[in-house]
Design a protein around this motif. Structure first.
Motif, PDB file in Angstrom:
ATOM      1  N   PHE A  75       0.847  -1.186   0.000  1.00 29.70           N
ATOM      2  CA  PHE A  75       0.000   0.000   0.000  1.00 29.70           C
ATOM      3  C   PHE A  75       0.888   1.244   0.000  1.00 29.70           C
ATOM      4  CE2 PHE A  75      -3.585  -2.405   2.325  1.00 29.70           C
ATOM      5  CZ  PHE A  75      -4.083  -2.850   1.113  1.00 29.70           C
ATOM      6  N   TYR A  76       0.467   2.240  -0.768  1.00 27.93           N
ATOM      7  CA  TYR A  76       1.225   3.485  -0.824  1.00 27.93           C
ATOM      8  C   TYR A  76       1.137   4.206   0.516  1.00 27.93           C
ATOM      9  CZ  TYR A  76       3.045   7.929  -2.462  1.00 27.93           C
ATOM     10  OH  TYR A  76       3.799   9.061  -2.626  1.00 27.93           O
ATOM     11  N   ASP A  77       2.267   4.715   0.987  1.00 29.96           N
ATOM     12  CA  ASP A  77       2.320   5.447   2.247  1.00 29.96           C
ATOM     13  C   ASP A  77       2.105   6.925   1.954  1.00 29.96           C
ATOM     14  OD1 ASP A  77       2.777   6.561   4.682  1.00 29.96           O
ATOM     15  OD2 ASP A  77       4.853   5.893   4.884  1.00 29.96           O
ATOM     16  N   SER A  78       0.870   7.384   2.098  1.00 27.70           N
ATOM     17  CA  SER A  78       0.535   8.760   1.731  1.00 27.70           C
ATOM     18  C   SER A  78       1.031   9.777   2.746  1.00 27.70           C
ATOM     19  CB  SER A  78      -0.982   8.910   1.577  1.00 27.70           C
ATOM     20  OG  SER A  78      -1.644   8.575   2.779  1.00 27.70           O
ATOM     21  N   THR A  79       1.640   9.323   3.850  1.00 26.46           N
ATOM     22  CA  THR A  79       2.202  10.275   4.810  1.00 26.46           C
ATOM     23  C   THR A  79       3.534  10.824   4.334  1.00 26.46           C
ATOM     24  OG1 THR A  79       3.373   8.548   6.054  1.00 26.46           O
ATOM     25  CG2 THR A  79       1.105   9.037   6.696  1.00 26.46           C
ATOM     26  N   TYR A  80       4.123  10.195   3.303  1.00 30.16           N
ATOM     27  CA  TYR A  80       5.405  10.660   2.778  1.00 30.16           C
ATOM     28  C   TYR A  80       5.150  11.681   1.679  1.00 30.16           C
ATOM     29  CZ  TYR A  80       9.915  10.544   0.386  1.00 30.16           C
ATOM     30  OH  TYR A  80      11.092  10.886  -0.206  1.00 30.16           O
ATOM     31  N   VAL A  81       5.631  12.890   1.853  1.00 33.27           N
ATOM     32  CA  VAL A  81       5.432  13.961   0.876  1.00 33.27           C
ATOM     33  C   VAL A  81       6.792  14.347   0.318  1.00 33.27           C
ATOM     34  CG1 VAL A  81       4.453  16.242   0.466  1.00 33.27           C
ATOM     35  CG2 VAL A  81       3.457  14.755   2.203  1.00 33.27           C
ATOM     36  N   PRO A  82       7.212  13.758  -0.817  1.00 30.76           N
ATOM     37  CA  PRO A  82       8.591  13.896  -1.243  1.00 30.76           C
ATOM     38  C   PRO A  82       8.946  15.179  -1.966  1.00 30.76           C
ATOM     39  CG  PRO A  82       7.414  12.467  -2.730  1.00 30.76           C
ATOM     40  CD  PRO A  82       6.461  12.828  -1.631  1.00 30.76           C
ATOM     41  N   VAL A  83       8.005  15.900  -2.526  1.00 32.43           N
ATOM     42  CA  VAL A  83       8.372  17.054  -3.337  1.00 32.43           C
ATOM     43  C   VAL A  83       8.424  18.323  -2.501  1.00 32.43           C
ATOM     44  CG1 VAL A  83       7.736  18.442  -5.326  1.00 32.43           C
ATOM     45  CG2 VAL A  83       7.441  15.975  -5.396  1.00 32.43           C
ATOM     46  N   SER A  84       7.403  18.596  -1.742  1.00 27.63           N
ATOM     47  CA  SER A  84       7.418  19.752  -0.852  1.00 27.63           C
ATOM     48  C   SER A  84       6.273  19.615   0.130  1.00 27.63           C
ATOM     49  CB  SER A  84       7.266  21.059  -1.638  1.00 27.63           C
ATOM     50  OG  SER A  84       6.001  21.120  -2.254  1.00 27.63           O
ATOM     51  N   VAL A  85       6.403  20.286   1.272  1.00 31.66           N
ATOM     52  CA  VAL A  85       5.287  20.298   2.200  1.00 31.66           C
ATOM     53  C   VAL A  85       4.176  21.151   1.602  1.00 31.66           C
ATOM     54  CG1 VAL A  85       6.690  19.942   4.251  1.00 31.66           C
ATOM     55  CG2 VAL A  85       6.283  22.254   3.443  1.00 31.66           C
ATOM     56  N   LYS A  86       2.930  20.784   1.911  1.00 30.84           N
ATOM     57  CA  LYS A  86       1.799  21.484   1.319  1.00 30.84           C
ATOM     58  C   LYS A  86       1.316  22.644   2.178  1.00 30.84           C
ATOM     59  CE  LYS A  86       0.184  17.475  -1.294  1.00 30.84           C
ATOM     60  NZ  LYS A  86      -0.947  16.559  -1.562  1.00 30.84           N
ATOM     61  N   SER A  87       1.768  22.699   3.434  1.00 30.37           N
ATOM     62  CA  SER A  87       1.367  23.781   4.314  1.00 30.37           C
ATOM     63  C   SER A  87       2.474  23.999   5.335  1.00 30.37           C
ATOM     64  CB  SER A  87       0.042  23.450   5.015  1.00 30.37           C
ATOM     65  OG  SER A  87       0.188  22.290   5.819  1.00 30.37           O
ATOM     66  N   GLY A  88       2.328  25.045   6.154  1.00 33.63           N
ATOM     67  CA  GLY A  88       3.333  25.320   7.163  1.00 33.63           C
ATOM     68  C   GLY A  88       4.396  26.272   6.656  1.00 33.63           C
ATOM     69  N   GLU A  89       5.370  26.548   7.535  1.00 36.07           N
ATOM     70  CA  GLU A  89       6.363  27.578   7.250  1.00 36.07           C
ATOM     71  C   GLU A  89       7.228  27.265   6.038  1.00 36.07           C
ATOM     72  OE1 GLU A  89       5.721  26.203  10.092  1.00 36.07           O
ATOM     73  OE2 GLU A  89       5.632  27.641  11.744  1.00 36.07           O
ATOM     74  N   LEU A  90       7.498  25.974   5.790  1.00 31.87           N
ATOM     75  CA  LEU A  90       8.408  25.624   4.699  1.00 31.87           C
ATOM     76  C   LEU A  90       7.733  25.580   3.334  1.00 31.87           C
ATOM     77  CD1 LEU A  90      10.651  22.814   6.235  1.00 31.87           C
ATOM     78  CD2 LEU A  90      10.932  25.289   6.306  1.00 31.87           C
ATOM     79  N   SER A  91       6.425  25.730   3.304  1.00 31.22           N
ATOM     80  CA  SER A  91       5.713  25.581   2.034  1.00 31.22           C
ATOM     81  C   SER A  91       6.029  26.694   1.047  1.00 31.22           C
ATOM     82  CB  SER A  91       4.204  25.523   2.281  1.00 31.22           C
ATOM     83  OG  SER A  91       3.745  26.729   2.872  1.00 31.22           O
ATOM     84  N   THR A  92       6.631  27.790   1.520  1.00 31.55           N
ATOM     85  CA  THR A  92       6.929  28.917   0.631  1.00 31.55           C
ATOM     86  C   THR A  92       8.410  29.006   0.277  1.00 31.55           C
ATOM     87  OG1 THR A  92       7.123  30.382   2.559  1.00 31.55           O
ATOM     88  CG2 THR A  92       4.975  30.262   1.476  1.00 31.55           C
ATOM     89  N   ILE A  93       9.166  27.943   0.508  1.00 26.40           N
ATOM     90  CA  ILE A  93      10.576  27.936   0.104  1.00 26.40           C
ATOM     91  C   ILE A  93      10.676  28.181  -1.399  1.00 26.40           C
ATOM     92  CG2 ILE A  93      12.566  26.409  -0.269  1.00 26.40           C
ATOM     93  CD1 ILE A  93      12.071  25.212   2.435  1.00 26.40           C
ATOM     94  N   LYS A  94      11.613  29.038  -1.774  1.00 26.27           N
ATOM     95  CA  LYS A  94      11.886  29.284  -3.184  1.00 26.27           C
ATOM     96  C   LYS A  94      13.260  28.714  -3.514  1.00 26.27           C
ATOM     97  CE  LYS A  94       9.093  33.505  -3.354  1.00 26.27           C
ATOM     98  NZ  LYS A  94       9.084  34.961  -3.640  1.00 26.27           N
ATOM     99  N   TRP A  95      13.371  28.105  -4.689  1.00 25.45           N
ATOM    100  CA  TRP A  95      14.632  27.473  -5.038  1.00 25.45           C
ATOM    101  C   TRP A  95      14.746  27.367  -6.550  1.00 25.45           C
ATOM    102  CZ3 TRP A  95      15.138  22.311  -7.066  1.00 25.45           C
ATOM    103  CH2 TRP A  95      13.905  21.686  -7.302  1.00 25.45           C
TER     104      TRP A  95
END
Length: 308
Positions: free
Chosen positions: A212-232
């Motif tokens: 079963f896919y583990d949907s708790t793993y978010v590999p590309v970027s967080v969808k909310s919170g302080e880090l969601s606005t990282i620019k790179w």
């Protein structure tokens, strides 16, 4: 009356040892064509005239010497040009055929060119099945392939796509290798109805495996919170990778960059919001992971290093 009429006469004479068949509109004329993987030789392509009469046009596929021993063929647009490309799963059970898997890129005119030298690692393994799945959820199809016990170092092998149809093996954990089996077939489907495709491996003389896919793993970027606005960026990168962390964070940020084998090539701890330039000039060409940990938030992104 639920019976079928023998219409074999509408199909070219074929005495090859068929290993796999795929159906798709391959010449974009609105009807279904047939792609055939065979045990000895190249592979076959049959175009439908719209009435169910087929013409062999295998010359549209690359021709190889020595011949291949194909187990499976998989259709997928691997480079984002909207045309179906072909992944060929090859084996090496008899002397002579080359077991190297192959990728054929669609040229947009119902012909395919071999792109294996750039698109796949060199291998002499036995691949029994390959499917495409966006493992790292970056919008392009990655490759999952499975092989035979005692032949593949990793029975389940994951190759990440750089977005251009070039694949690189990763040993970062995707499946638990401790439960790997000799696999004759792979299915992907949302078996537990959680919105994510799962993976089923069909075993040979052993227990099948379901993951079963583990949907708790978010590999590309967080969808909310302080880090969601990282620019790179840029991505792909040549000489320098720029990271801009949002202002107002209170606490340390642990920054790592890993290569495809999971080896850390950069590690720093930042105490406040910063703009950082990381020198990438001497990195080998390939795919890398950027990870930033802030308390319970993990931001990750895949970056592609190209030649300077």
């Amino acid at each position: 009356n639920n019976t079928f009429a023998d219409s074999t006469a509408t199909f070219p004479i074929n005495l090859d040892w068929t290993q796999d068949l795929k159906v798709m509109d391959l010449d974009n004329d609105g009807d279904l064509d047939i792609l055939e993987g065979i045990e000895s030789g190249g592979n076959n392509l049959y175009f439908n005239d719209g009435t169910g009469k087929f013409t062999e046009e295998s010359f549209r596929l690359p021709i190889f010497v020595p011949n291949m021993e194909t187990r499976k063929m998989t259709l997928e647009d691997v480079n984002g040009d909207s045309f179906p490309d072909i992944f060929v799963s090859n084996v090496g059970w008899t002397q002579g055929p080359n077991p190297q898997d192959r990728i054929y890129l669609n040229q947009g005119n119902a012909t395919w060119q071999d792109a294996t030298n750039n698109a796949l690692p060199i291998d002499s393994k036995t691949t029994l099945e390959g499917i495409f799945y966006d493992v790292d959820r970056d919008g392009d199809p990655d490759l999952l392939r499975a092989g035979q016990s005692g032949i593949l170092p990793y029975l389940y092998e994951t190759l990440l796509n750089d977005g251009q149809g070039n694949f690189q093996t990763t040993t970062l954990p995707v499946f638990p290798n401790s439960s790997a089996i000799t696999c004759l077939g792979i299915l992907k489907a949302d078996f537990n109805r959680d919105g994510w495709d799962d993976i089923f491996f069909g075993g040979h003389q052993t227990m099948d495996r379901l993951y079963f896919y583990d949907s708790t793993y978010v590999p590309v970027s967080v969808k909310s919170g302080e880090l969601s606005t990282i620019k790179w960026g840029p991505n792909p990168v040549k000489n320098q990778l720029h990271l801009m962390i949002p202002e107002g964070l209170s606490g340390e940020l642990a920054v790592k960059i890993l290569d495809m084998n999971g080896k850390t090539i950069y590690a720093e701890t930042w105490g406040k919001a910063v703009q950082v330039e990381i020198t990438t000039q001497n990195w080998p060409k390939g795919i890398y992971w950027v990870q930033i940990q802030f308390y319970d938030q993990l931001w990750q992104a895949k970056v592609v290093k190209i030649m300077n």
